[in-house]
Design a protein around this motif. Structure first.
Motif, PDB file in Angstrom:
ATOM      1  N   HIS A 260      20.494 -41.973   8.182  1.00 51.12           N
ATOM      2  CA  HIS A 260      21.183 -42.745   9.229  1.00 51.12           C
ATOM      3  C   HIS A 260      21.398 -41.932  10.502  1.00 51.12           C
ATOM      4  CE1 HIS A 260      25.244 -41.498   7.231  1.00 51.12           C
ATOM      5  NE2 HIS A 260      25.162 -40.836   8.378  1.00 51.12           N
ATOM      6  N   LYS A 261      20.950 -40.687  10.530  1.00 48.45           N
ATOM      7  CA  LYS A 261      20.997 -39.938  11.791  1.00 48.45           C
ATOM      8  C   LYS A 261      19.656 -40.018  12.518  1.00 48.45           C
ATOM      9  CE  LYS A 261      24.703 -36.559  11.660  1.00 48.45           C
ATOM     10  NZ  LYS A 261      25.412 -36.809  10.402  1.00 48.45           N
ATOM     11  N   TRP A 262      18.563 -39.711  11.800  1.00 45.07           N
ATOM     12  CA  TRP A 262      17.327 -39.456  12.541  1.00 45.07           C
ATOM     13  C   TRP A 262      16.111 -40.102  11.897  1.00 45.07           C
ATOM     14  CZ3 TRP A 262      15.178 -33.853  13.771  1.00 45.07           C
ATOM     15  CH2 TRP A 262      14.506 -33.892  14.991  1.00 45.07           C
ATOM     16  N   LEU A 263      16.355 -41.062  10.987  1.00 41.79           N
ATOM     17  CA  LEU A 263      15.202 -41.665  10.305  1.00 41.79           C
ATOM     18  C   LEU A 263      15.193 -43.187  10.435  1.00 41.79           C
ATOM     19  CD1 LEU A 263      12.961 -39.982   8.984  1.00 41.79           C
ATOM     20  CD2 LEU A 263      13.888 -40.631   6.760  1.00 41.79           C
ATOM     21  N   LEU A 264      15.793 -43.672  11.528  1.00 44.89           N
ATOM     22  CA  LEU A 264      15.709 -45.088  11.903  1.00 44.89           C
ATOM     23  C   LEU A 264      16.378 -46.053  10.923  1.00 44.89           C
ATOM     24  CD1 LEU A 264      12.072 -44.941  13.334  1.00 44.89           C
ATOM     25  CD2 LEU A 264      14.150 -45.273  14.654  1.00 44.89           C
TER      26      LEU A 264
END
Length: 481
Positions: free
Chosen positions: A302-306
Protein backbone atom coordinates in the motif's frame (compact mmCIF):
# COMPACT_ATOMS: atom_id res chain seq x y z
CA UNK A 1 -31.50 3.34 -0.90
CA UNK A 2 -32.54 0.32 -2.94
CA UNK A 3 -30.48 -1.60 -5.52
CA UNK A 4 -31.83 0.52 -8.39
CA UNK A 5 -30.76 3.78 -6.74
CA UNK A 6 -27.45 2.20 -5.72
CA UNK A 7 -26.71 1.44 -9.40
CA UNK A 8 -27.40 5.06 -10.33
CA UNK A 9 -25.52 6.63 -7.39
CA UNK A 10 -22.67 4.15 -7.67
CA UNK A 11 -22.02 5.27 -11.25
CA UNK A 12 -22.12 8.91 -10.13
CA UNK A 13 -19.61 8.17 -7.37
CA UNK A 14 -17.25 6.37 -9.76
CA UNK A 15 -17.43 9.40 -12.07
CA UNK A 16 -16.75 11.73 -9.15
CA UNK A 17 -13.70 9.71 -8.00
CA UNK A 18 -12.37 9.41 -11.55
CA UNK A 19 -12.75 13.19 -12.04
CA UNK A 20 -11.13 13.85 -8.67
CA UNK A 21 -8.08 11.75 -9.55
CA UNK A 22 -7.86 12.97 -13.13
CA UNK A 23 -7.94 16.64 -12.14
CA UNK A 24 -6.20 16.37 -8.77
CA UNK A 25 -3.26 18.46 -10.02
CA UNK A 26 -5.60 21.47 -10.23
CA UNK A 27 -6.32 21.29 -6.49
CA UNK A 28 -4.03 22.90 -3.92
CA UNK A 29 -2.01 20.03 -2.49
CA UNK A 30 -2.32 21.11 1.17
CA UNK A 31 -5.55 22.55 2.64
CA UNK A 32 -6.11 26.14 3.80
CA UNK A 33 -7.94 25.26 7.01
CA UNK A 34 -7.33 25.70 10.72
CA UNK A 35 -7.94 22.98 13.35
CA UNK A 36 -11.67 22.78 14.14
CA UNK A 37 -12.70 24.00 10.65
CA UNK A 38 -15.22 21.19 10.13
CA UNK A 39 -17.48 21.38 13.19
CA UNK A 40 -19.22 24.68 12.23
CA UNK A 41 -19.90 23.33 8.71
CA UNK A 42 -22.24 20.55 9.84
CA UNK A 43 -25.08 20.33 12.40
CA UNK A 44 -24.14 19.36 15.93
CA UNK A 45 -26.38 16.27 15.95
CA UNK A 46 -27.45 13.54 13.49
CA UNK A 47 -30.59 14.25 11.40
CA UNK A 48 -33.85 12.93 12.87
CA UNK A 49 -35.24 12.12 9.42
CA UNK A 50 -33.40 10.69 6.39
CA UNK A 51 -31.72 13.09 3.97
CA UNK A 52 -31.35 12.55 0.23
CA UNK A 53 -28.21 11.33 -1.49
CA UNK A 54 -28.07 14.72 -3.30
CA UNK A 55 -27.76 16.50 0.05
CA UNK A 56 -24.94 14.21 1.15
CA UNK A 57 -23.18 14.39 -2.21
CA UNK A 58 -23.31 18.21 -2.25
CA UNK A 59 -21.49 18.32 1.07
CA UNK A 60 -18.44 16.38 -0.21
CA UNK A 61 -17.05 19.51 -1.90
CA UNK A 62 -18.37 21.84 0.78
CA UNK A 63 -17.30 20.01 3.95
CA UNK A 64 -14.75 17.31 3.11
CA UNK A 65 -12.57 18.51 0.23
CA UNK A 66 -11.54 21.82 1.86
CA UNK A 67 -9.83 19.78 4.59
CA UNK A 68 -8.18 17.09 2.44
CA UNK A 69 -4.43 16.81 1.97
CA UNK A 70 -4.22 15.44 -1.57
CA UNK A 71 -1.84 12.51 -1.14
CA UNK A 72 -2.24 11.47 -4.78
CA UNK A 73 -1.40 14.89 -6.19
CA UNK A 74 1.73 14.96 -8.38
CA UNK A 75 2.82 17.90 -6.17
CA UNK A 76 2.80 15.76 -3.01
CA UNK A 77 6.40 14.84 -2.08
CA UNK A 78 5.95 14.24 1.67
CA UNK A 79 6.31 11.10 3.85
CA UNK A 80 6.37 8.10 1.51
CA UNK A 81 3.99 7.22 -1.33
CA UNK A 82 0.45 6.04 -0.58
CA UNK A 83 -0.45 3.63 -3.35
CA UNK A 84 -3.61 3.89 -5.41
CA UNK A 85 -4.78 2.57 -8.76
CA UNK A 86 -8.09 2.04 -10.50
CA UNK A 87 -7.91 -1.81 -10.32
CA UNK A 88 -7.29 -1.58 -6.56
CA UNK A 89 -10.22 0.81 -6.08
CA UNK A 90 -12.52 -1.55 -7.99
CA UNK A 91 -11.32 -4.48 -5.88
CA UNK A 92 -12.00 -2.50 -2.71
CA UNK A 93 -15.53 -1.87 -3.94
CA UNK A 94 -16.00 -5.63 -4.42
CA UNK A 95 -14.50 -6.25 -0.96
CA UNK A 96 -17.07 -3.88 0.56
CA UNK A 97 -19.84 -5.50 -1.48
CA UNK A 98 -19.04 -9.07 -0.43
CA UNK A 99 -18.60 -7.76 3.12
CA UNK A 100 -17.39 -10.99 4.68
CA UNK A 101 -15.58 -10.97 8.02
CA UNK A 102 -12.82 -13.48 7.35
CA UNK A 103 -11.86 -14.66 10.82
CA UNK A 104 -11.63 -18.34 9.86
CA UNK A 105 -11.59 -20.56 6.80
CA UNK A 106 -15.25 -21.43 7.35
CA UNK A 107 -16.18 -17.74 7.70
CA UNK A 108 -15.23 -17.33 4.02
CA UNK A 109 -12.96 -19.89 2.32
CA UNK A 110 -12.11 -17.63 -0.65
CA UNK A 111 -10.98 -14.83 1.68
CA UNK A 112 -8.54 -17.12 3.50
CA UNK A 113 -7.25 -19.04 0.49
CA UNK A 114 -6.77 -16.12 -1.91
CA UNK A 115 -4.72 -14.30 0.74
CA UNK A 116 -2.40 -17.27 1.23
CA UNK A 117 -1.88 -17.67 -2.53
CA UNK A 118 -1.41 -13.92 -3.18
CA UNK A 119 1.29 -13.74 -0.48
CA UNK A 120 3.03 -16.66 -2.21
CA UNK A 121 2.78 -14.80 -5.55
CA UNK A 122 4.21 -11.66 -3.97
CA UNK A 123 6.92 -13.63 -2.12
CA UNK A 124 8.03 -15.21 -5.40
CA UNK A 125 8.09 -11.79 -7.09
CA UNK A 126 10.70 -10.56 -4.59
CA UNK A 127 12.48 -13.90 -4.57
CA UNK A 128 11.86 -14.65 -0.89
CA UNK A 129 13.50 -17.88 0.33
CA UNK A 130 11.23 -20.93 0.00
CA UNK A 131 10.79 -21.22 3.80
CA UNK A 132 8.69 -18.04 3.85
CA UNK A 133 6.13 -19.41 1.39
CA UNK A 134 3.08 -21.47 2.36
CA UNK A 135 3.04 -23.55 -0.84
CA UNK A 136 1.08 -26.77 -0.47
CA UNK A 137 2.75 -27.93 2.73
CA UNK A 138 5.33 -25.32 3.77
CA UNK A 139 5.82 -24.31 7.41
CA UNK A 140 5.88 -20.59 6.68
CA UNK A 141 3.57 -18.32 4.76
CA UNK A 142 2.22 -14.82 4.46
CA UNK A 143 -0.59 -12.76 5.92
CA UNK A 144 -1.95 -9.29 5.16
CA UNK A 145 -1.70 -6.97 8.17
CA UNK A 146 -3.21 -3.49 8.37
CA UNK A 147 0.16 -1.75 8.65
CA UNK A 148 3.88 -2.37 9.19
CA UNK A 149 3.36 -1.29 12.83
CA UNK A 150 1.03 -4.26 13.32
CA UNK A 151 3.51 -6.63 11.67
CA UNK A 152 6.28 -5.45 14.02
CA UNK A 153 4.03 -5.84 17.06
CA UNK A 154 2.83 -9.32 16.05
CA UNK A 155 6.41 -10.51 15.47
CA UNK A 156 7.59 -8.98 18.77
CA UNK A 157 4.78 -10.69 20.71
CA UNK A 158 5.50 -14.03 19.03
CA UNK A 159 9.20 -13.65 19.82
CA UNK A 160 8.37 -12.79 23.43
CA UNK A 161 6.21 -15.92 23.88
CA UNK A 162 8.82 -18.14 22.20
CA UNK A 163 11.65 -16.78 24.39
CA UNK A 164 9.68 -17.04 27.64
CA UNK A 165 8.89 -20.69 26.87
CA UNK A 166 12.51 -21.45 25.94
CA UNK A 167 13.98 -19.79 29.06
CA UNK A 168 11.41 -21.50 31.32
CA UNK A 169 12.32 -24.90 29.88
CA UNK A 170 16.02 -24.18 30.59
CA UNK A 171 15.40 -22.59 34.04
CA UNK A 172 12.06 -23.81 35.43
CA UNK A 173 12.62 -21.85 38.67
CA UNK A 174 12.09 -18.53 36.81
CA UNK A 175 8.54 -17.14 36.66
CA UNK A 176 7.13 -15.48 33.56
CA UNK A 177 7.36 -12.12 35.37
CA UNK A 178 11.08 -12.69 36.16
CA UNK A 179 11.79 -13.30 32.49
CA UNK A 180 9.59 -10.46 31.20
CA UNK A 181 11.48 -7.98 33.36
CA UNK A 182 14.78 -9.00 31.74
CA UNK A 183 13.72 -9.14 28.08
CA UNK A 184 15.21 -6.57 25.70
CA UNK A 185 14.30 -5.72 22.10
CA UNK A 186 16.60 -3.76 19.75
CA UNK A 187 16.31 -1.54 16.69
CA UNK A 188 18.37 1.04 14.86
CA UNK A 189 18.42 4.63 16.12
CA UNK A 190 16.94 5.35 12.66
CA UNK A 191 14.06 2.85 13.02
CA UNK A 192 10.46 3.99 12.83
CA UNK A 193 8.82 5.02 16.11
CA UNK A 194 6.33 2.14 15.68
CA UNK A 195 9.08 -0.29 16.79
CA UNK A 196 9.42 1.51 20.11
CA UNK A 197 5.65 1.54 20.38
CA UNK A 198 5.50 -2.23 19.81
CA UNK A 199 7.88 -2.72 22.76
CA UNK A 200 5.75 -0.37 24.87
CA UNK A 201 2.60 -2.38 24.09
CA UNK A 202 4.51 -5.64 24.54
CA UNK A 203 5.72 -4.54 27.99
CA UNK A 204 9.42 -5.04 27.25
CA UNK A 205 12.53 -2.83 27.28
CA UNK A 206 13.84 -1.58 23.95
CA UNK A 207 17.27 -0.18 23.13
CA UNK A 208 18.55 1.75 20.14
CA UNK A 209 21.58 0.37 18.35
CA UNK A 210 23.70 3.26 17.02
CA UNK A 211 23.86 3.48 13.23
CA UNK A 212 27.06 4.20 11.29
CA UNK A 213 27.91 7.16 9.06
CA UNK A 214 25.63 5.78 6.31
CA UNK A 215 22.77 5.61 8.88
CA UNK A 216 22.87 1.77 8.82
CA UNK A 217 23.29 -0.67 11.71
CA UNK A 218 26.24 -3.02 11.27
CA UNK A 219 27.04 -6.28 13.06
CA UNK A 220 29.72 -4.91 15.41
CA UNK A 221 27.36 -2.23 16.79
CA UNK A 222 24.69 -4.83 17.60
CA UNK A 223 27.22 -7.25 19.11
CA UNK A 224 28.61 -4.55 21.42
CA UNK A 225 25.14 -3.76 22.85
CA UNK A 226 24.23 -7.45 23.19
CA UNK A 227 27.46 -8.29 25.06
CA UNK A 228 26.91 -5.44 27.52
CA UNK A 229 23.29 -6.43 28.16
CA UNK A 230 23.97 -10.13 28.56
CA UNK A 231 26.78 -9.33 31.02
CA UNK A 232 24.26 -7.45 33.18
CA UNK A 233 21.78 -10.35 33.20
CA UNK A 234 19.35 -9.14 30.53
CA UNK A 235 17.83 -11.43 27.88
CA UNK A 236 18.04 -10.08 24.29
CA UNK A 237 15.13 -11.61 22.34
CA UNK A 238 14.15 -9.45 19.35
CA UNK A 239 15.88 -7.29 16.75
CA UNK A 240 14.02 -5.23 14.16
CA UNK A 241 16.22 -4.55 11.13
CA UNK A 242 15.06 -1.78 8.80
CA UNK A 243 15.45 -1.80 5.03
CA UNK A 244 14.69 1.73 3.83
CA UNK A 245 14.48 3.81 7.03
CA UNK A 246 11.85 6.56 7.19
CA UNK A 247 14.24 9.50 7.65
CA UNK A 248 16.62 8.74 4.76
CA UNK A 249 15.95 5.27 3.28
CA UNK A 250 19.12 3.66 4.69
CA UNK A 251 19.56 -0.11 4.90
CA UNK A 252 20.69 -2.11 7.93
CA UNK A 253 23.42 -4.66 7.11
CA UNK A 254 21.44 -7.91 7.17
CA UNK A 255 24.36 -10.15 6.16
CA UNK A 256 26.23 -9.07 9.31
CA UNK A 257 23.22 -8.87 11.65
CA UNK A 258 21.46 -12.10 10.65
CA UNK A 259 24.13 -14.59 11.78
CA UNK A 260 24.48 -12.76 15.13
CA UNK A 261 20.72 -12.97 15.75
CA UNK A 262 20.64 -16.65 14.77
CA UNK A 263 23.58 -17.49 17.05
CA UNK A 264 22.11 -15.57 20.01
CA UNK A 265 18.60 -17.00 19.65
CA UNK A 266 17.22 -13.55 18.82
CA UNK A 267 14.16 -13.22 16.58
CA UNK A 268 15.08 -11.02 13.60
CA UNK A 269 12.18 -9.15 12.05
CA UNK A 270 12.77 -7.10 8.89
CA UNK A 271 10.73 -3.96 8.34
CA UNK A 272 10.97 -2.93 4.68
CA UNK A 273 7.69 -0.99 4.70
CA UNK A 274 8.57 1.39 1.85
CA UNK A 275 11.60 -0.20 0.15
CA UNK A 276 10.20 -3.74 -0.08
CA UNK A 277 8.20 -3.02 -3.24
CA UNK A 278 11.43 -2.21 -5.12
CA UNK A 279 12.73 -5.76 -4.56
CA UNK A 280 10.53 -6.93 -7.45
CA UNK A 281 13.21 -5.32 -9.68
CA UNK A 282 16.27 -7.59 -10.05
CA UNK A 283 18.61 -4.57 -9.81
CA UNK A 284 17.33 -3.80 -6.27
CA UNK A 285 16.91 -7.37 -5.00
CA UNK A 286 20.47 -7.39 -3.50
CA UNK A 287 19.16 -4.98 -0.85
CA UNK A 288 17.23 -7.94 0.59
CA UNK A 289 20.26 -10.28 0.76
CA UNK A 290 20.38 -11.71 4.28
CA UNK A 291 16.60 -12.16 4.55
CA UNK A 292 17.36 -15.90 4.80
CA UNK A 293 18.47 -15.27 8.42
CA UNK A 294 15.19 -13.56 9.40
CA UNK A 295 12.23 -15.06 11.24
CA UNK A 296 9.73 -12.58 9.80
CA UNK A 297 9.67 -10.01 7.02
CA UNK A 298 7.23 -7.24 6.13
CA UNK A 299 6.63 -4.60 3.46
CA UNK A 300 3.70 -2.42 2.40
CA UNK A 301 2.25 -2.89 -1.09
CA UNK A 302 0.00 0.00 0.00
CA UNK A 303 3.00 2.33 -0.18
CA UNK A 304 4.62 1.68 -3.53
CA UNK A 305 2.90 -1.19 -5.32
CA UNK A 306 -0.32 0.47 -6.50
CA UNK A 307 -2.50 -1.34 -3.92
CA UNK A 308 -4.44 1.22 -1.87
CA UNK A 309 -4.35 1.28 1.93
CA UNK A 310 -4.52 -0.98 3.88
CA UNK A 311 -2.39 -3.88 2.68
CA UNK A 312 0.80 -4.71 4.58
CA UNK A 313 2.39 -8.02 3.56
CA UNK A 314 4.05 -10.09 6.30
CA UNK A 315 5.77 -13.45 6.03
CA UNK A 316 7.04 -15.84 8.71
CA UNK A 317 9.36 -18.81 8.44
CA UNK A 318 7.48 -20.82 11.06
CA UNK A 319 3.81 -20.05 11.28
CA UNK A 320 3.58 -22.20 14.44
CA UNK A 321 5.50 -19.38 16.21
CA UNK A 322 2.55 -17.06 15.56
CA UNK A 323 -0.27 -19.53 16.16
CA UNK A 324 1.52 -20.66 19.32
CA UNK A 325 1.43 -17.10 20.64
CA UNK A 326 -2.10 -16.09 19.66
CA UNK A 327 -4.31 -19.16 19.38
CA UNK A 328 -7.50 -19.48 21.42
CA UNK A 329 -10.30 -21.73 20.20
CA UNK A 330 -13.72 -21.05 21.72
CA UNK A 331 -16.42 -23.41 20.47
CA UNK A 332 -18.09 -20.81 18.21
CA UNK A 333 -14.87 -20.44 16.17
CA UNK A 334 -14.25 -24.18 15.76
CA UNK A 335 -14.99 -25.97 12.49
CA UNK A 336 -13.85 -29.00 10.50
CA UNK A 337 -10.94 -27.29 8.75
CA UNK A 338 -9.26 -25.68 11.75
CA UNK A 339 -5.74 -25.59 10.34
CA UNK A 340 -6.55 -23.98 6.98
CA UNK A 341 -5.49 -20.39 6.66
CA UNK A 342 -3.69 -17.59 8.45
CA UNK A 343 -6.28 -15.93 10.67
CA UNK A 344 -4.44 -16.46 13.97
CA UNK A 345 -1.51 -14.35 12.79
CA UNK A 346 -2.88 -10.92 13.60
CA UNK A 347 -4.20 -8.71 16.40
CA UNK A 348 -7.86 -8.31 15.32
CA UNK A 349 -9.98 -11.42 14.85
CA UNK A 350 -11.95 -10.08 11.88
CA UNK A 351 -10.36 -9.22 8.58
CA UNK A 352 -11.50 -7.64 5.33
CA UNK A 353 -11.08 -9.38 1.97
CA UNK A 354 -7.90 -7.38 1.28
CA UNK A 355 -6.26 -9.92 -1.01
CA UNK A 356 -8.73 -8.98 -3.76
CA UNK A 357 -6.76 -5.74 -4.24
CA UNK A 358 -3.53 -7.64 -4.70
CA UNK A 359 -5.15 -10.09 -7.09
CA UNK A 360 -6.62 -7.34 -9.29
CA UNK A 361 -3.44 -5.22 -9.31
CA UNK A 362 -0.96 -8.06 -9.90
CA UNK A 363 -3.06 -9.36 -12.79
CA UNK A 364 -3.85 -6.04 -14.44
CA UNK A 365 -0.33 -4.55 -14.20
CA UNK A 366 1.70 -7.76 -14.37
CA UNK A 367 5.18 -7.95 -12.86
CA UNK A 368 6.65 -5.95 -15.76
CA UNK A 369 4.12 -3.10 -15.36
CA UNK A 370 4.91 -2.85 -11.65
CA UNK A 371 8.66 -2.95 -12.30
CA UNK A 372 8.29 -0.12 -14.84
CA UNK A 373 6.39 1.90 -12.23
CA UNK A 374 9.10 1.48 -9.55
CA UNK A 375 11.89 2.25 -12.03
CA UNK A 376 10.18 5.43 -13.19
CA UNK A 377 9.96 6.72 -9.60
CA UNK A 378 13.62 5.90 -8.98
CA UNK A 379 14.59 7.74 -12.19
CA UNK A 380 12.63 10.80 -11.07
CA UNK A 381 14.37 10.85 -7.68
CA UNK A 382 17.77 10.77 -9.41
CA UNK A 383 16.59 13.60 -11.67
CA UNK A 384 15.79 15.67 -8.56
CA UNK A 385 19.12 14.68 -6.95
CA UNK A 386 20.96 15.93 -10.04
CA UNK A 387 19.12 19.27 -9.94
CA UNK A 388 20.11 19.69 -6.28
CA UNK A 389 23.75 18.81 -6.98
CA UNK A 390 23.94 21.41 -9.75
CA UNK A 391 23.18 24.19 -7.24
CA UNK A 392 26.19 24.81 -4.98
CA UNK A 393 23.97 26.39 -2.31
CA UNK A 394 22.53 22.94 -1.52
CA UNK A 395 23.84 19.58 -0.31
CA UNK A 396 22.60 15.98 -0.52
CA UNK A 397 22.57 14.41 2.97
CA UNK A 398 22.20 10.67 2.34
CA UNK A 399 22.74 8.28 -0.55
CA UNK A 400 19.82 8.26 -3.00
CA UNK A 401 19.00 4.57 -3.49
CA UNK A 402 15.27 4.49 -4.32
CA UNK A 403 12.67 7.26 -4.51
CA UNK A 404 13.75 9.52 -1.64
CA UNK A 405 16.14 12.49 -1.75
CA UNK A 406 17.36 14.07 1.51
CA UNK A 407 18.72 17.56 0.89
CA UNK A 408 19.22 20.94 2.55
CA UNK A 409 20.67 24.39 2.10
CA UNK A 410 24.27 24.57 3.27
CA UNK A 411 23.95 26.51 6.49
CA UNK A 412 22.16 26.45 9.81
CA UNK A 413 19.16 24.37 10.86
CA UNK A 414 17.26 27.65 11.37
CA UNK A 415 17.83 28.53 7.71
CA UNK A 416 16.47 25.16 6.58
CA UNK A 417 13.48 25.38 8.92
CA UNK A 418 12.71 28.77 7.37
CA UNK A 419 13.00 27.27 3.86
CA UNK A 420 10.63 24.42 4.68
CA UNK A 421 8.18 26.86 6.26
CA UNK A 422 8.13 29.00 3.12
CA UNK A 423 7.69 25.89 0.90
CA UNK A 424 4.75 24.56 2.89
CA UNK A 425 3.14 27.97 3.37
CA UNK A 426 3.19 28.55 -0.41
CA UNK A 427 1.21 25.24 -0.72
CA UNK A 428 2.39 24.62 -4.29
CA UNK A 429 4.11 21.40 -3.20
CA UNK A 430 4.17 19.53 0.10
CA UNK A 431 7.32 18.30 1.93
CA UNK A 432 8.19 17.05 5.42
CA UNK A 433 11.57 17.17 7.22
CA UNK A 434 13.71 14.74 9.20
CA UNK A 435 16.71 14.95 11.51
CA UNK A 436 19.91 13.24 10.41
CA UNK A 437 22.24 13.44 13.41
CA UNK A 438 22.28 17.15 14.24
CA UNK A 439 21.07 18.31 10.83
CA UNK A 440 17.56 19.48 9.98
CA UNK A 441 16.97 17.96 6.54
CA UNK A 442 14.25 18.26 3.87
CA UNK A 443 12.88 15.01 2.44
CA UNK A 444 11.73 14.88 -1.19
CA UNK A 445 9.86 11.62 -1.85
CA UNK A 446 8.50 10.64 -5.25
CA UNK A 447 4.95 9.68 -4.30
CA UNK A 448 2.14 10.03 -6.81
CA UNK A 449 1.16 7.49 -9.46
CA UNK A 450 0.78 10.39 -11.91
CA UNK A 451 4.00 12.29 -11.11
CA UNK A 452 6.12 13.16 -14.14
CA UNK A 453 9.44 14.80 -14.89
CA UNK A 454 7.65 18.15 -15.38
CA UNK A 455 6.32 18.06 -11.79
CA UNK A 456 9.81 17.34 -10.44
CA UNK A 457 11.29 20.23 -12.46
CA UNK A 458 8.50 22.54 -11.28
CA UNK A 459 9.13 21.51 -7.65
CA UNK A 460 12.84 22.21 -7.95
CA UNK A 461 12.37 25.61 -9.63
CA UNK A 462 9.89 26.52 -6.90
CA UNK A 463 12.25 25.41 -4.08
CA UNK A 464 15.19 27.15 -5.74
CA UNK A 465 13.29 30.45 -6.12
CA UNK A 466 12.10 30.35 -2.50
CA UNK A 467 15.69 29.68 -1.42
CA UNK A 468 16.89 32.72 -3.40
CA UNK A 469 14.25 34.94 -1.77
CA UNK A 470 14.99 33.53 1.67
CA UNK A 471 18.77 33.95 1.39
CA UNK A 472 18.35 37.61 0.38
CA UNK A 473 16.23 38.50 3.42
CA UNK A 474 18.31 36.20 5.66
CA UNK A 475 21.54 37.99 4.72
CA UNK A 476 19.94 41.44 5.14
CA UNK A 477 18.62 40.54 8.59
CA UNK A 478 21.95 39.10 9.65
CA UNK A 479 23.84 42.18 8.40
CA UNK A 480 21.51 44.38 10.48
CA UNK A 481 22.33 42.36 13.57
Amino acid sequence: MDAAEFRKRGKEMVDYVADYLEKIDKRQVFPDVEPGYLRPLIPDHAPQDPESFEDVFKDIEKVIMPGVTHWHSPYFFAYFPAASSFPALLADMLCGGIGCVGFSWAASPACTELETVMLDWLGKMINLPEEFLAGKDGQGGGVIQGSASEATLVSLLAARTKTIRRVQSEKPELTEADIMGRLVAYASDQAHSSVERAALIGGVKIKNVPSDDTFSVCGSALKKVLDEDKASGLIPFFFCATLGTTPCCSFDKLLELGPICNKENIWMHIDAAYAGSAFICPEFRHLLNGVEFADSFNFNPHKWLLVNFDCSAMWVKKRSDLTGAFKLEPLYLQHHHQESGNFHWQIPLGRRFRSLKLWFVLRMYGVTGLQDYIRKHVRLSHQFELLVLQDERFEICAEVVLGLVCFRLKGSNELNKALLKSINEAKKIHLVPCHLREKFVLRFAICSRTVESTHVKFAWQHISQLATDLLKTWEQNHHRQ
